[in-house]
Write an enzyme that holds these catalytic residues in place. Structure first.
Site, PDB file in Angstrom:
ATOM      1  N   ASP A   6       0.777  -1.201   0.062  1.00 23.85           N
ATOM      2  CA  ASP A   6       0.011   0.099  -0.086  1.00 23.85           C
ATOM      3  C   ASP A   6       0.833   1.352  -0.036  1.00 23.85           C
ATOM      4  OD1 ASP A   6      -1.831   1.736   0.323  1.00 23.85           O
ATOM      5  OD2 ASP A   6      -1.905   1.747   2.578  1.00 23.85           O
ATOM      6  N   ASN A  11       3.820   7.409   2.996  1.00 23.22           N
ATOM      7  CA  ASN A  11       4.641   6.217   3.424  1.00 23.22           C
ATOM      8  C   ASN A  11       3.900   4.867   2.701  1.00 23.22           C
ATOM      9  OD1 ASN A  11       6.280   6.809   5.755  1.00 23.22           O
ATOM     10  ND2 ASN A  11       4.177   7.404   6.763  1.00 23.22           N
ATOM     11  N   THR A  12       4.975   3.933   2.460  1.00 21.25           N
ATOM     12  CA  THR A  12       4.698   2.790   1.914  1.00 21.25           C
ATOM     13  C   THR A  12       4.756   1.459   2.973  1.00 21.25           C
ATOM     14  OG1 THR A  12       5.367   3.391  -0.256  1.00 21.25           O
ATOM     15  CG2 THR A  12       5.116   1.074   0.103  1.00 21.25           C
ATOM     16  N   GLY A 107      -9.007   7.323  -6.518  1.00 21.59           N
ATOM     17  CA  GLY A 107      -7.918   6.712  -5.911  1.00 21.59           C
ATOM     18  C   GLY A 107      -7.761   5.367  -5.402  1.00 21.59           C
ATOM     19  N   PRO A 108      -6.699   4.462  -5.732  1.00 25.71           N
ATOM     20  CA  PRO A 108      -6.995   3.193  -5.421  1.00 25.71           C
ATOM     21  C   PRO A 108      -7.192   3.037  -3.847  1.00 25.71           C
ATOM     22  CG  PRO A 108      -4.708   3.740  -6.152  1.00 25.71           C
ATOM     23  CD  PRO A 108      -5.622   4.966  -6.435  1.00 25.71           C
ATOM     24  N   ASP A 109      -6.596   3.770  -3.112  1.00 34.09           N
ATOM     25  CA  ASP A 109      -6.868   3.476  -1.715  1.00 34.09           C
ATOM     26  C   ASP A 109      -8.084   3.434  -1.430  1.00 34.09           C
ATOM     27  OD1 ASP A 109      -6.562   6.301  -2.402  1.00 34.09           O
ATOM     28  OD2 ASP A 109      -6.174   6.819  -0.309  1.00 34.09           O
ATOM     29  N   ARG A 110      -8.940   4.348  -2.001  1.00 32.51           N
ATOM     30  CA  ARG A 110     -10.252   4.684  -1.596  1.00 32.51           C
ATOM     31  C   ARG A 110     -11.289   3.314  -2.085  1.00 32.51           C
ATOM     32  NH1 ARG A 110     -11.888  10.770  -2.813  1.00 32.51           N
ATOM     33  NH2 ARG A 110     -13.356  10.630  -1.265  1.00 32.51           N
ATOM     34  N   THR A 184       0.891  29.953  22.607  1.00 35.13           N
ATOM     35  CA  THR A 184       0.962  29.413  21.011  1.00 35.13           C
ATOM     36  C   THR A 184       0.586  28.186  20.573  1.00 35.13           C
ATOM     37  OG1 THR A 184       2.214  31.468  20.631  1.00 35.13           O
ATOM     38  CG2 THR A 184       1.924  29.914  18.613  1.00 35.13           C
TER      39      THR A 184
END
Length: 259
Positions: A6, A11-12, A107-110, A184
């Site tokens: 993936d 990252n992979t 997107g392939p991840d989706r 802050t």
């Protein structure tokens, strides 16, 4: 054994499925300049450390960063003697094709998350993936991906804030003790954290109203647990959703004589 890869924008992740369970997950920074040989040296070293036998006989790839696909294909071909399935390519079949505007590339991840979530949770889902982008994917009654929404990811927003305003420091995201920050760093953490709680809650409500039916919300991605602290945003968190989806897509193609 099946090697699932993936590749995201940051990252992979490499995971090995032995037919009954995932043996391990390994993560490396996504870099299109990394060669197949470098991937193999890194991966084989990790496998040796954990005393696995390197017997990969199938591979499947999901890549939101297209430039890395070539070297991943070479890795699978050269070192594992396999022709990998690549999600989103015409020769990689999906159990149910997406229903989106003609000419739209999803997107392939989706697509992978849709398959994995539908298998575990059934129809009428909103899958929220906290990655480089925060995506909202809608899963229909038959398991089809039918669209969604994309927002900047949490860490991307923090980085943009730091880069765009020189006086503001880079901070790590966390749940602040109070909404009103008194320094802050606390102000930034409050704005980003509560801003994303509101973003997720608001988009989910709008999707449910548009669909006019109850819908479960499934979260995945590294930051998902951070936003699951008593706010009832999600019905479930799945830390291995993408890998589960990749395995299912591989199995489906194998059943169809395509893998």
């Amino acid at each position: 054994m099946l090697l699932c890869i993936d590749t995201g924008n940051t990252n992979t992740v490499f995971s090995i499925w032995d037919g009954t369970r995932f043996l391990a997950h390994w993560r490396i920074r996504t870099d299109h300049r990394r060669t197949a040989d470098e991937y193999y040296v890194w991966l084989s070293t990790l496998i040796a450390v954990q005393k696995f036998t390197l017997q990969i006989d199938a591979c499947i790839i999901s890549a939101t960063a297209p430039r890395v696909v070539f070297n991943l294909r070479v890795l699978c071909n050269r070192y594992f003697d396999t022709r990998p399935l690549v999600v989103g390519k015409p020769d990689c079949l999906l159990p149910v094709p997406p229903r989106v505007d003609e000419g739209t590339t999803v997107g392939p991840d989706r697509l992978v998350n849709t398959v994995g979530a539908y298998d575990r949770h059934g129809p009428d889902l909103i899958v929220v993936d906290f990655g480089t982008a925060t995506t909202f994917d809608v899963v229909d009654l038959d398991g089809a991906y039918i669209g969604g929404a994309i927002a900047p990811g949490v860490n991307l927003s923090l980085e943009a804030l730091h880069m765009g305003a020189a006086s503001l420091p880079h901070v790590d995201i966390t749940m602040p003790g109070r909404v009103i920050g008194t320094n802050t760093v606390a102000c930034i953490q409050s704005g980003v954290f509560w801003g994303y709680v509101g973003l997720v809650d608001g988009i989910v409500d709008k999707i449910r109203a548009e669909r006019d039916r109850p819908m479960k919300v499934i979260a995945t991605g590294g930051l998902a647990p951070l936003f699951d602290q008593g706010f009832d945003l999600f019905d479930a968190i799945e830390d291995d959703l993408t890998m589960h989806g990749l395995r299912l897509i591989h199995d489906y193609n194998k059943e169809m004589g395509n893998g």
